[in-house]
Write a protein that holds these residues in place. Structure first.
Motif, PDB file in Angstrom:
ATOM      1  N   ARG A  42      35.647  21.797 -63.386  1.00 48.98           N
ATOM      2  CA  ARG A  42      35.637  20.661 -64.224  1.00 48.98           C
ATOM      3  C   ARG A  42      37.388  20.352 -65.087  1.00 48.98           C
ATOM      4  O   ARG A  42      37.463  22.247 -65.528  1.00 48.98           O
ATOM      5  N   GLY A  43      38.047  19.290 -65.211  1.00 44.15           N
ATOM      6  CA  GLY A  43      38.914  19.153 -65.429  1.00 44.15           C
ATOM      7  C   GLY A  43      40.006  19.821 -64.653  1.00 44.15           C
ATOM      8  O   GLY A  43      42.007  19.255 -65.287  1.00 44.15           O
TER       9      GLY A  43
ATOM     10  N   ASP B 128      29.444  18.354 -60.962  1.00 45.06           N
ATOM     11  CA  ASP B 128      27.929  19.353 -62.436  1.00 45.06           C
ATOM     12  C   ASP B 128      26.959  18.383 -63.054  1.00 45.06           C
ATOM     13  O   ASP B 128      26.868  19.082 -63.890  1.00 45.06           O
ATOM     14  N   ASN B 129      27.775  17.182 -63.095  1.00 43.99           N
ATOM     15  CA  ASN B 129      26.793  16.198 -64.314  1.00 43.99           C
ATOM     16  C   ASN B 129      26.891  14.548 -63.973  1.00 43.99           C
ATOM     17  O   ASN B 129      27.375  14.560 -62.912  1.00 43.99           O
TER      18      ASN B 129
ATOM     19  N   MET C 238      30.589   9.891 -65.850  1.00 47.72           N
ATOM     20  CA  MET C 238      31.179   9.462 -67.396  1.00 47.72           C
ATOM     21  C   MET C 238      32.394   8.800 -67.185  1.00 47.72           C
ATOM     22  O   MET C 238      33.232   9.683 -67.165  1.00 47.72           O
ATOM     23  N   PRO C 239      32.775   7.698 -65.877  1.00 50.92           N
ATOM     24  CA  PRO C 239      33.565   6.907 -65.876  1.00 50.92           C
ATOM     25  C   PRO C 239      35.286   7.552 -67.171  1.00 50.92           C
ATOM     26  O   PRO C 239      36.218   6.943 -67.342  1.00 50.92           O
ATOM     27  N   SER C 240      34.185   7.349 -68.440  1.00 52.19           N
ATOM     28  CA  SER C 240      34.764   6.977 -70.073  1.00 52.19           C
ATOM     29  C   SER C 240      35.292   8.480 -70.262  1.00 52.19           C
ATOM     30  O   SER C 240      36.091   8.684 -70.830  1.00 52.19           O
ATOM     31  N   ARG C 241      34.901   9.876 -69.692  1.00 53.86           N
ATOM     32  CA  ARG C 241      35.242  11.547 -69.352  1.00 53.86           C
ATOM     33  C   ARG C 241      36.247  11.305 -68.014  1.00 53.86           C
ATOM     34  O   ARG C 241      36.979  12.148 -68.217  1.00 53.86           O
TER      35      ARG C 241
END
Length: 92
Positions: free
Chosen positions: A16-17, A36-37, A40-43
């Protein structure tokens, strides 16, 4: 490198990231992401794939790539803002 020959036995895990990208060098491909989740387009974040600062030879002639509208609007590496979640990792 994943190919039709070895894809059944291989996969790539991207933390992630972590910045990542891919290029298709064949006429067709099936590519699937497993997250893994919940998406979420905002993230979501991104970097312009053709930023010279990345130094990546994509092995594709400039101007022949097909990008989503979202990907064509991504900033250069020097233009991105720090991401709260990523800067929190630095403190650990």
């Amino acid at each position: 490198m994943l190919s039709a020959i070895n894809m059944a036995d291989n996969n790539i895990t991207v933390p992630r990231g972590f910045a990542h990208g891919f290029v298709v060098l064949s006429d067709e491909v099936i590519f699937a992401y497993k997250c893994d989740n919940v998406y979420m387009p905002s993230r979501e974040r991104g970097i312009a794939f053709d930023d010279p600062a990345l130094g990546i030879d994509w092995r594709v002639r400039p101007g022949t790539w097909i990008l989503s509208p979202k990907d064509t609007a991504l900033p250069r590496l020097a233009e991105i803002e720090p991401w709260e979640e990523c800067t929190a990792w630095e403190a650990v």
